[in-house]
Design a protein around this motif. Structure first.
Motif, PDB file in Angstrom:
ATOM      1  N   THR A   1       0.833  -1.204   0.000  1.00  0.00           N
ATOM      2  CA  THR A   1       0.000   0.000   0.000  1.00  0.00           C
ATOM      3  C   THR A   1       0.867   1.254   0.000  1.00  0.00           C
ATOM      4  N   GLU A   2       1.918   1.250   0.801  1.00  0.00           N
ATOM      5  CA  GLU A   2       2.812   2.411   0.822  1.00  0.00           C
ATOM      6  C   GLU A   2       3.461   2.640  -0.542  1.00  0.00           C
ATOM      7  N   MET A   3       3.885   1.569  -1.187  1.00  0.00           N
ATOM      8  CA  MET A   3       4.485   1.693  -2.507  1.00  0.00           C
ATOM      9  C   MET A   3       3.454   2.197  -3.515  1.00  0.00           C
ATOM     10  N   LEU A   4       2.246   1.659  -3.463  1.00  0.00           N
ATOM     11  CA  LEU A   4       1.175   2.088  -4.362  1.00  0.00           C
ATOM     12  C   LEU A   4       0.859   3.573  -4.143  1.00  0.00           C
ATOM     13  N   ALA A   5       0.819   3.994  -2.899  1.00  0.00           N
ATOM     14  CA  ALA A   5       0.531   5.399  -2.595  1.00  0.00           C
ATOM     15  C   ALA A   5       1.636   6.317  -3.126  1.00  0.00           C
ATOM     16  N   ARG A   6       2.894   5.941  -2.895  1.00  0.00           N
ATOM     17  CA  ARG A   6       4.012   6.765  -3.377  1.00  0.00           C
ATOM     18  C   ARG A   6       4.000   6.878  -4.900  1.00  0.00           C
ATOM     19  N   GLN A   7       3.827   5.740  -5.556  1.00  0.00           N
ATOM     20  CA  GLN A   7       3.829   5.745  -7.016  1.00  0.00           C
ATOM     21  C   GLN A   7       2.617   6.491  -7.570  1.00  0.00           C
ATOM     22  N   SER A   8       1.474   6.360  -6.918  1.00  0.00           N
ATOM     23  CA  SER A   8       0.268   7.068  -7.362  1.00  0.00           C
ATOM     24  C   SER A   8       0.477   8.573  -7.286  1.00  0.00           C
ATOM     25  N   LEU A   9       1.068   9.022  -6.201  1.00  0.00           N
ATOM     26  CA  LEU A   9       1.327  10.444  -6.030  1.00  0.00           C
ATOM     27  C   LEU A   9       2.246  10.953  -7.139  1.00  0.00           C
ATOM     28  N   GLY A  10       3.345  10.257  -7.351  1.00  0.00           N
ATOM     29  CA  GLY A  10       4.283  10.683  -8.394  1.00  0.00           C
ATOM     30  C   GLY A  10       3.657  10.694  -9.773  1.00  0.00           C
TER      31      GLY A  10
ATOM     32  N   ASP B   1       1.144   4.034 -22.313  1.00  0.00           N
ATOM     33  CA  ASP B   1       1.871   4.652 -21.201  1.00  0.00           C
ATOM     34  C   ASP B   1       2.173   3.581 -20.152  1.00  0.00           C
ATOM     35  N   TRP B   2       3.401   3.519 -19.709  1.00  0.00           N
ATOM     36  CA  TRP B   2       3.819   2.500 -18.749  1.00  0.00           C
ATOM     37  C   TRP B   2       3.280   2.767 -17.352  1.00  0.00           C
ATOM     38  N   ARG B   3       2.945   4.009 -17.044  1.00  0.00           N
ATOM     39  CA  ARG B   3       2.567   4.366 -15.672  1.00  0.00           C
ATOM     40  C   ARG B   3       1.300   3.668 -15.184  1.00  0.00           C
ATOM     41  N   PRO B   4       0.211   3.714 -15.922  1.00  0.00           N
ATOM     42  CA  PRO B   4      -0.967   2.982 -15.438  1.00  0.00           C
ATOM     43  C   PRO B   4      -0.716   1.474 -15.313  1.00  0.00           C
ATOM     44  N   THR B   5       0.094   0.940 -16.213  1.00  0.00           N
ATOM     45  CA  THR B   5       0.421  -0.485 -16.154  1.00  0.00           C
ATOM     46  C   THR B   5       1.201  -0.800 -14.882  1.00  0.00           C
ATOM     47  N   ALA B   6       2.133   0.064 -14.526  1.00  0.00           N
ATOM     48  CA  ALA B   6       2.904  -0.137 -13.296  1.00  0.00           C
ATOM     49  C   ALA B   6       1.996  -0.065 -12.069  1.00  0.00           C
ATOM     50  N   LEU B   7       1.087   0.909 -12.040  1.00  0.00           N
ATOM     51  CA  LEU B   7       0.161   1.006 -10.903  1.00  0.00           C
ATOM     52  C   LEU B   7      -0.773  -0.199 -10.845  1.00  0.00           C
TER      53      LEU B   7
ATOM     54  N   LEU C   1       0.882  -2.965  -9.159  1.00  0.00           N
ATOM     55  CA  LEU C   1       0.910  -2.796  -7.705  1.00  0.00           C
ATOM     56  C   LEU C   1      -0.450  -3.111  -7.080  1.00  0.00           C
ATOM     57  N   VAL C   2      -1.518  -2.730  -7.765  1.00  0.00           N
ATOM     58  CA  VAL C   2      -2.861  -3.092  -7.275  1.00  0.00           C
ATOM     59  C   VAL C   2      -2.982  -4.608  -7.215  1.00  0.00           C
ATOM     60  N   ARG C   3      -2.518  -5.252  -8.265  1.00  0.00           N
ATOM     61  CA  ARG C   3      -2.576  -6.719  -8.314  1.00  0.00           C
ATOM     62  C   ARG C   3      -1.751  -7.331  -7.183  1.00  0.00           C
ATOM     63  N   ALA C   4      -0.586  -6.774  -6.889  1.00  0.00           N
ATOM     64  CA  ALA C   4       0.239  -7.268  -5.777  1.00  0.00           C
ATOM     65  C   ALA C   4      -0.500  -7.091  -4.451  1.00  0.00           C
ATOM     66  N   LEU C   5      -1.173  -5.966  -4.283  1.00  0.00           N
ATOM     67  CA  LEU C   5      -1.957  -5.740  -3.069  1.00  0.00           C
ATOM     68  C   LEU C   5      -3.085  -6.756  -2.953  1.00  0.00           C
ATOM     69  N   VAL C   6      -3.736  -7.044  -4.057  1.00  0.00           N
ATOM     70  CA  VAL C   6      -4.814  -8.038  -4.055  1.00  0.00           C
ATOM     71  C   VAL C   6      -4.280  -9.404  -3.623  1.00  0.00           C
ATOM     72  N   VAL C   7      -3.117  -9.780  -4.118  1.00  0.00           N
ATOM     73  CA  VAL C   7      -2.513 -11.059  -3.718  1.00  0.00           C
ATOM     74  C   VAL C   7      -2.233 -11.063  -2.214  1.00  0.00           C
ATOM     75  N   ASP C   8      -1.671  -9.962  -1.706  1.00  0.00           N
ATOM     76  CA  ASP C   8      -1.404  -9.870  -0.266  1.00  0.00           C
ATOM     77  C   ASP C   8      -2.699 -10.019   0.531  1.00  0.00           C
ATOM     78  N   LEU C   9      -3.734  -9.303   0.117  1.00  0.00           N
ATOM     79  CA  LEU C   9      -4.997  -9.328   0.862  1.00  0.00           C
ATOM     80  C   LEU C   9      -5.722 -10.664   0.714  1.00  0.00           C
ATOM     81  N   LEU C  10      -5.631 -11.287  -0.455  1.00  0.00           N
ATOM     82  CA  LEU C  10      -6.246 -12.622  -0.607  1.00  0.00           C
ATOM     83  C   LEU C  10      -5.607 -13.623   0.353  1.00  0.00           C
ATOM     84  N   GLN C  11      -4.314 -13.491   0.576  1.00  0.00           N
ATOM     85  CA  GLN C  11      -3.668 -14.375   1.546  1.00  0.00           C
ATOM     86  C   GLN C  11      -4.208 -14.124   2.952  1.00  0.00           C
TER      87      GLN C  11
END
Length: 185
Positions: free
Chosen positions: A81-90, A148-154, A157-167
């Motif tokens: 989440t912290e990584m997603l927030a930082r990248q979203s802001l940038g 654009d690579w930016r939405p793909t990168a975000l 990260l959303v997908r990584a968060l989903v994996v964390d939360l599914l666990q």
């Protein structure tokens, strides 16, 4: 998990409204999450010591083990989440609103609220798993119609968060990853 859900709510609002200041507020909420995590760690260590030293409490070891598992997984979700927030802001500062991402973050927030409620009453987080499975199905970076690579990168990260939360809902890492990659095939 409630405080993490609040951080995701703030992130969702910032993404939805393209409000850079609101995205910066996520960092403050994450400081609260880190403090609660430190408190949870200390409490969990104390509980583990008490249960291990008192034979009449040994029956509670599986519950302590489950809380330890949830603690470790919460740490992963927190970092993502912290990584997603930082990248979203940038990225928001560079390109403006990213509409493909904001709804998914909002759904992750709703699922995390459901997860927190389930954990609070020690029930199976079936609703959270259902919500997260729906997000996983809709969060394939391949579905983005952009060069654009930016939405793909975000989205990754959303997908990584989903994996964390599914666990956190009880799925193994392999099952959570499989659930999140079902659209990639």
């Amino acid at each position: 998990y409630t405080e993490l859900a609040k951080a995701l709510d703030i992130l969702h609002e910032g993404l939805r409204t393209a409000n850079v200041e609101r995205l910066r507020d996520v960092a403050g909420q994450m400081r609260s999450v880190r403090q609660l995590t430190a408190d949870w760690s200390a409490t969990l260590n104390t509980a583990r010591d008490v249960v291990s030293l008192n034979p009449t409490l040994w029956a509670h070891r599986p519950r302590i083990d489950e809380l330890d598992r949830l603690f470790r997984l919460a740490g992963r979700a927190q970092a993502t989440t912290e990584m997603l927030a930082r990248q979203s802001l940038g990225m928001m500062e560079e390109v403006g609103r990213l509409p493909a991402i904001d709804d998914l973050v909002g759904d992750c927030a709703a699922a995390t609220h459901a997860l927190a409620s389930s954990i609070g009453v020690l029930s199976k987080p079936l609703r959270a798993r259902q919500l997260l499975s729906a997000v996983a199905f809709r969060s394939s970076p391949a579905d983005l119609e952009t060069s654009d690579w930016r939405p793909t990168a975000l989205m990754s990260l959303v997908r990584a968060l989903v994996v964390d939360l599914l666990q956190c809902t009880g799925l193994s890492r392999a099952d959570a990853r499989a659930s999140a990659s079902v659209r990639l095939r």
